[in-house]
Every structure is written in C-alpha cells, then in structure tokens.
Design an enzyme around this catalytic site. Structure first.
Site, mmCIF file in Angstrom:
data_model
loop_
_atom_site.group_PDB
_atom_site.id
_atom_site.type_symbol
_atom_site.label_atom_id
_atom_site.label_comp_id
_atom_site.label_asym_id
_atom_site.label_seq_id
_atom_site.Cartn_x
_atom_site.Cartn_y
_atom_site.Cartn_z
ATOM 1 N N MET A 1 0.855 -1.203 0.000
ATOM 2 C CA MET A 1 0.000 0.000 0.000
ATOM 3 C C MET A 1 0.883 1.243 0.000
ATOM 4 O O MET A 1 0.849 2.020 -0.930
ATOM 5 C CB MET A 1 -0.936 -0.023 1.203
ATOM 6 C CG MET A 1 -1.931 1.098 1.234
ATOM 7 S SD MET A 1 -3.314 0.776 2.327
ATOM 8 C CE MET A 1 -2.537 0.672 3.917
ATOM 9 N N CYS A 2 1.678 1.437 1.043
ATOM 10 C CA CYS A 2 2.672 2.515 1.137
ATOM 11 C C CYS A 2 2.044 3.911 1.228
ATOM 12 O O CYS A 2 0.935 4.159 0.777
ATOM 13 C CB CYS A 2 3.652 2.486 -0.021
ATOM 14 S SG CYS A 2 4.618 0.971 -0.123
ATOM 15 N N GLY A 3 2.781 4.814 1.819
ATOM 16 C CA GLY A 3 2.368 6.207 1.931
ATOM 17 C C GLY A 3 3.491 7.126 1.504
ATOM 18 O O GLY A 3 4.666 6.836 1.766
ATOM 19 N N ARG A 32 -0.275 3.216 6.573
ATOM 20 C CA ARG A 32 -0.147 2.845 5.161
ATOM 21 C C ARG A 32 1.161 2.095 4.896
ATOM 22 O O ARG A 32 1.300 1.463 3.838
ATOM 23 C CB ARG A 32 -0.210 4.087 4.259
ATOM 24 C CG ARG A 32 -1.576 4.721 4.146
ATOM 25 C CD ARG A 32 -1.616 5.751 3.023
ATOM 26 N NE ARG A 32 -1.394 5.122 1.725
ATOM 27 C CZ ARG A 32 -2.365 4.613 0.955
ATOM 28 N NH1 ARG A 32 -3.622 4.646 1.367
ATOM 29 N NH2 ARG A 32 -2.079 4.076 -0.213
ATOM 30 N N THR A 144 6.474 5.834 3.714
ATOM 31 C CA THR A 144 6.217 4.766 4.674
ATOM 32 C C THR A 144 5.908 3.517 3.864
ATOM 33 O O THR A 144 5.073 3.538 2.967
ATOM 34 C CB THR A 144 5.048 5.112 5.609
ATOM 35 O OG1 THR A 144 3.823 5.147 4.863
ATOM 36 C CG2 THR A 144 5.271 6.446 6.288
#
Length: 295
Positions: A1-3, A32, A144
C-alpha cells in the site's frame, strides 16, 4: 500500500520548521506503511562541498571514517546514519576509501544539499531516531513502506537516490522493471536492491544523463515504465510529482502562498498551517507537476 509525503516551502520563514512539518505528515501515514520508512531533506550546503549520507549497522562507530579521510572531512552521526561532508573534488576518493576500508558502511545518497535517511521500523519511530523534527531546509520527501515485492529491509526502504541531490519515493508497482533494470545495467548504472523503485530512480538518472531535464525524464517514464505508480521526486532546487495514466493510487496536493504539499491521503496534509484556505486537488493522471526554487 505505502504512503508518500512531500513538502516544498515557498516561504523562507518556514524553513526552520521543515522537519517538524514533514515528520508530522510522515507519522500520519504510519498505517499505510508500518514496515520501514525514510525521508530526504534539502537543507544547507556549501559551494565546493558534497555531503555523503552513510549507513551502517546499529551502534557502528563512524569516527574512523572521518579520520581516514583526514583534515577537511566533517562527520555528523544520526543513529545508524552519518553525513560526511568533504570537498566535492574528493568524492571519488571518499567512496573508494569507504568501499575498501569500511565494509559495513554504505553510501545511500550524495549531493550538495540532500541528506537521506531510512530504516526499518514504525515511521514515527524512524523519524524520531534521526531527529527529523529538528531539521531545517527548503523541501523534503518521505515514504512509509508496506513491503510487497521484496523483503522488509533497510535496503528496500525509500527514498532511493541514483544521482547527485536527486531522490525518489514510489507508491505502486512496475511490471517491466526487470527489462528496464537490464537496460540500466547496459548503460552503466548499478541497481543494488530488488526494489522496483530503485529501478525507477535509476531510469530518471539515466535519462537526465542523456541530456533530458527532470520534467522530460518524467514524461519519458509514461512511455517506458509499465505498471501503476505515483512518483514524488526531489532535486537540489525542486520537487516534482507524476502519476501513471490510470492513476489508481491515491494522491492529493495542496498549495498556498507558503508551500506546496503532497500526501497519499488528505489527512497527511490536514495539520499544515493554512490548509483550510489552500488550493487542494487530486493531481491528474500522466501529468508532470514540478516546482523549482531556481525558476
């Protein structure tokens, strides 16, 4: 997903607060990407000097690195990283010395103004360990990570830097990164991790080495990189954003007279000063956005 987060300051009075603001944005994106995190900050620099950001195992004593390079070498340690400042004419010498004498030390970034930090752990903890809140500068980007395509390691954390004062964070996945990796290697670029985001960073550096501007290189990526992605990039003087033509990854931007900000979600921007009167929008698919202090 990552942010992803990014912040480009127009108002010099906010520069002492860059790290505090970027750290708050990064902390909001913890859920995230709780596996690892990193950020790059563009702070002060001196003509004729270059900063090498070094990384080593926890508890490593960086002092011998500075001592090996002698007078004129300055070293500042932050947790598992250290920033080595030397005359830019000595960069090749410093890299060679580190490679030969200090096997546990890795150079993760270089530039006149850029410092780059990344580590495994909850993003808010990573930011605290490197004392991000006390850093000043003109712009910065952060990431993130929720690992999907490779292991949870510091090597796999973002940002990735493949050129001087240049770095990239990425949310998404590239389907043709293996073929692009081979093209990069044939062109003389080394790719040191399994992360497709390093391939994306290397691709931009490759195009720029061939004479393309960063904006042109980002436009080229729309034809040459397959998959779904959002890139946020930093250079010595600028900050850019691009989404793939489908733009399935979430993204939001905000602009005021004081700053331009990017977040994977609006909540990353909600704590910024003046956000209630900012222009807020979703960046369009396949469109390059770029702000440059040198313009």
């Amino acid at each position: 997903m990552c942010g992803i987060v990014g912040l480009f300051l127009k108002d010099p009075s906010l520069e002492p607060k860059l790290g505090e603001m970027l750290g708050q944005m990064l902390g909001v994106m913890c859920d995230r990407g709780p596996d690892s995190a990193g950020f790059a900050v563009y702070g002060g620099g001196a003509p004729g000097k270059i900063k090498l950001t070094l990384r080593a195992p926890a508890g490593y004593d960086f002092a011998p690195v500075g001592a090996a390079l002698g007078d004129g070498a300055e070293l500042e340690t932050r947790a598992t990283h250290a920033v080595l400042t030397i005359a830019d004419s000595r960069e090749a010498e410093a890299r060679d010395t580190i490679a030969k004498q200090f096997k546990d030390v890795t150079v993760v970034g270089a530039g006149q103004r850029m410092e780059l930090y990344k580590e495994v752990g909850l993003p808010s903890d990573v930011a605290t360990s490197f004392k991000l809140s006390g850093m000043s500068g003109t712009h910065g980007i952060g990431h993130t990570r929720m690992a999907t395509e490779s292991a949870v390691t510091t090597n796999g954390a973002h940002p990735f830097s493949t050129g001087a004062d240049q770095c990239l964070v990425h949310n998404g996945s590239l389907s043709n990164h293996r073929s692009v990796r081979r093209d990069l290697e044939r062109a003389g670029f080394s790719v040191n991790t399994d992360n497709d985001s390093e391939v994306a960073a290397g691709y931009l550096s490759w195009r720029m080495k061939e004479g393309r501007s960063l904006g042109e290189a980002l436009e080229d990526s729309l034809d040459d990189l397959d998959g779904f992605y959002t890139f946020v990039v930093g250079t010595e003087t600028g900050f850019g954003v691009i989404r793939d033509p489908i733009a399935c990854k979430p993204a939001v931007m905000a602009e005021t007279d004081q700053y331009v900000a990017f977040g994977s979600e609006y909540r990353a921007l909600a704590g910024l000063p003046g956000i209630e009167t900012a222009k807020v929008w979703e960046p369009e698919p396949a469109k390059v956005y770029f702000w440059d202090r040198a313009a």
